[in-house]
Design an enzyme around this catalytic site. Structure first.
Site, PDB file in Angstrom:
ATOM      1  N   PHE A   2       0.789  -1.151  -0.187  1.00  0.00           N
ATOM      2  CA  PHE A   2       0.109  -0.073  -0.005  1.00  0.00           C
ATOM      3  C   PHE A   2       1.080   1.237   0.199  1.00  0.00           C
ATOM      4  O   PHE A   2       1.629   1.462   0.976  1.00  0.00           O
ATOM      5  CB  PHE A   2      -0.881  -0.165   1.237  1.00  0.00           C
ATOM      6  CG  PHE A   2      -1.967   1.187   1.132  1.00  0.00           C
ATOM      7  CD1 PHE A   2      -3.106   1.008   0.438  1.00  0.00           C
ATOM      8  CD2 PHE A   2      -1.678   2.513   1.741  1.00  0.00           C
ATOM      9  CE1 PHE A   2      -4.006   1.995   0.393  1.00  0.00           C
ATOM     10  CE2 PHE A   2      -2.542   3.445   1.531  1.00  0.00           C
ATOM     11  CZ  PHE A   2      -3.594   3.360   1.106  1.00  0.00           C
TER      12      PHE A   2
ATOM     13  N   ASP B 110       9.331   2.552   1.684  1.00  0.00           N
ATOM     14  CA  ASP B 110       8.238   3.387   1.955  1.00  0.00           C
ATOM     15  C   ASP B 110       8.082   3.066   3.563  1.00  0.00           C
ATOM     16  O   ASP B 110       7.818   2.039   3.935  1.00  0.00           O
ATOM     17  CB  ASP B 110       6.853   2.620   1.251  1.00  0.00           C
ATOM     18  CG  ASP B 110       5.554   3.553   1.759  1.00  0.00           C
ATOM     19  OD1 ASP B 110       5.572   4.034   2.885  1.00  0.00           O
ATOM     20  OD2 ASP B 110       4.645   3.458   1.110  1.00  0.00           O
TER      21      ASP B 110
ATOM     22  N   LYS C 160       2.864   9.997   8.465  1.00  0.00           N
ATOM     23  CA  LYS C 160       2.280   9.451   9.478  1.00  0.00           C
ATOM     24  C   LYS C 160       2.790  10.159  10.952  1.00  0.00           C
ATOM     25  O   LYS C 160       2.515  11.244  11.384  1.00  0.00           O
ATOM     26  CB  LYS C 160       2.102   7.924   9.697  1.00  0.00           C
ATOM     27  CG  LYS C 160       1.221   7.570   8.656  1.00  0.00           C
ATOM     28  CD  LYS C 160       1.053   5.860   8.959  1.00  0.00           C
ATOM     29  CE  LYS C 160      -0.028   5.287   7.723  1.00  0.00           C
ATOM     30  NZ  LYS C 160      -1.245   5.776   8.121  1.00  0.00           N
TER      31      LYS C 160
END
Length: 396
Positions: free
Chosen positions: A137, A222, A251
């Site tokens: 993702f 990532d 995040k």
């Protein structure tokens, strides 16, 4: 507005793209949040691994309040002290000398992909292929959902950008067959989060690094979900000592405020020239102030050591639950405070049961309970989670 008015108003005016729990969160403190009706919840999701310092952390409040009184935004046409401090801090903790600041994880990955494509084109016109992993993702922009190896996120948006291929995560032989001189980058999560908390072997990541070097392809990690102490080290790649060429963050970086970044090795520092990339809001003083405060707390409290201690404690407790409920729990996996509990059936009802009992957890990939609490979570709070989870498993 009361709870029902808030829910009804949102449902009437917001696009129906989220499946929301029927509660209205109002405020929080530490690892606890409270709904509009005053009910307390133990937060073991942290805004999906965002609120690393929990809720209403005093250092974060002070930084945001102080900066808001001075300058919130001015664009990247000018320099600001907070931005300068942040990129210097990022270089210090990561070992990457250069970074670009944006607003989200998807933007960070988008920028990394653009940089990789341009670097590849400087070598050969055909060097633009990017390989990512099945069940990965990487975001919801058109390019990053194409990089995401899950067809469900891509349906209805065709034609998708070209030049992306997918390989089974952890399968080195499959990657070897796919690699050639047209590959400009391999994009991986060092631990797959949204895909079900899958942890690869160190050897796999080491061999991926060697393959990238062989074909002069960039390795992009990532670290949007895994970065910044979440796994017990500053970055998940440090467990295997496999350093990528580009690393993306978001995040936890702002402690709750939207901010993202992609960090690059010095050899890539001048691939993007003035005008090749940009962001109106990226790296604004307010978000940078929040990020600086977050990084400072992480360093001063040696938060990664705390994550290892609590993560080990929590994992042992979960393994005991697996032993007690072998027909319901298939596997416990993860690192630090990113833990997946794979169930033998869909996990939605378990999440709902825990929420009713005052604990917020999350289910991803259909049957994997993902635990990603604030990194300041205590043993006592972890024990509370284990007690509620056991009660919910009895009913599951």
């Amino acid at each position: 507005m009361n709870t029902q008015e808030i829910i009804q108003t949102t449902e009437q005016y917001y696009l129906p793209v989220f499946s929301r729990n029927q509660i209205v969160l109002d405020h929080g403190k530490g690892c606890k949040v409270y709904d509009k009706d005053g009910k307390e919840y133990l937060d073991f999701l942290a805004g999906i691994a965002v609120n690393a310092l929990g809720h209403a952390h005093p250092a974060l409040i002070e930084a945001i309040t102080s900066q808001a009184k001075k300058l919130i935004h001015c664009s990247n046409l000018y320099y600001t002290e907070e931005q300068a401090l942040l990129v210097k801090q990022l270089a210090k903790v990561s070992g990457f000398p250069r970074s670009f600041l944006c607003n989200s994880g998807a933007e960070a990955n988008e920028g990394a992909i653009k940089l990789a494509r341009k670097a590849g084109k400087q070598k050969s016109p055909s060097k633009f292929k990017i390989i990512s992993a099945i069940h990965s993702f990487h975001g919801r922009t058109l390019t990053t959902l194409t990089a995401t190896g899950q067809p469900k996120y891509q349906q209805g948006y065709e034609p998708l950008p070209t030049g992306f291929e997918y390989v089974e995560f952890g399968n080195l032989q499959a990657l070897e067959k796919m690699m050639d001189n047209d590959v400009c980058a391999v994009l991986l999560e060092p631990i797959q989060g949204e895909g079900g908390v899958h942890v690869p072997t160190d050897e796999y990541l080491q061999q991926v690094r060697l393959l990238c070097d062989k074909y002069e392809a960039l390795l992009i990690f990532d670290e949007i979900q895994t970065g910044l102490c979440r796994t017990g080290k500053w970055f998940a790649w440090q467990h295997s000592n496999v350093k990528p060429d580009i690393m993306t963050l978001a995040k936890a970086l702002g402690g709750g405020l939207p901010i993202g970044a992609f960090l690059v090795a010095e050899k890539l520092a001048h691939v993007l020239a003035p005008g090749d990339h940009g962001s109106t809001f990226g790296g604004n003083p307010l978000a940078c102030a929040a990020a600086n405060a977050t990084l400072k707390v992480m360093q001063e409290t040696e938060l990664s050591k705390h994550v290892v201690e609590i993560g080990d404690y929590l994992k042992q407790g979960l393994l005991k639950l697996q032993h007690k409920f072998p027909s319901k729990i298939k596997e416990v996996r993860g690192r630090g405070l990113l833990i997946g509990l794979e169930l033998t059936a869909a996990g939605g009802t378990l999440v709902a049961s825990c929420l009713e009992k005052g604990v917020i957890i999350n289910c991803t990939a259909g049957n994997v309970i993902r635990l990603a609490p604030p990194l300041i979570v205590t043993k006592e709070e972890s024990e509370q989670l284990l007690v509620v989870l056991e009660q919910a498993l009895v009913e599951f």
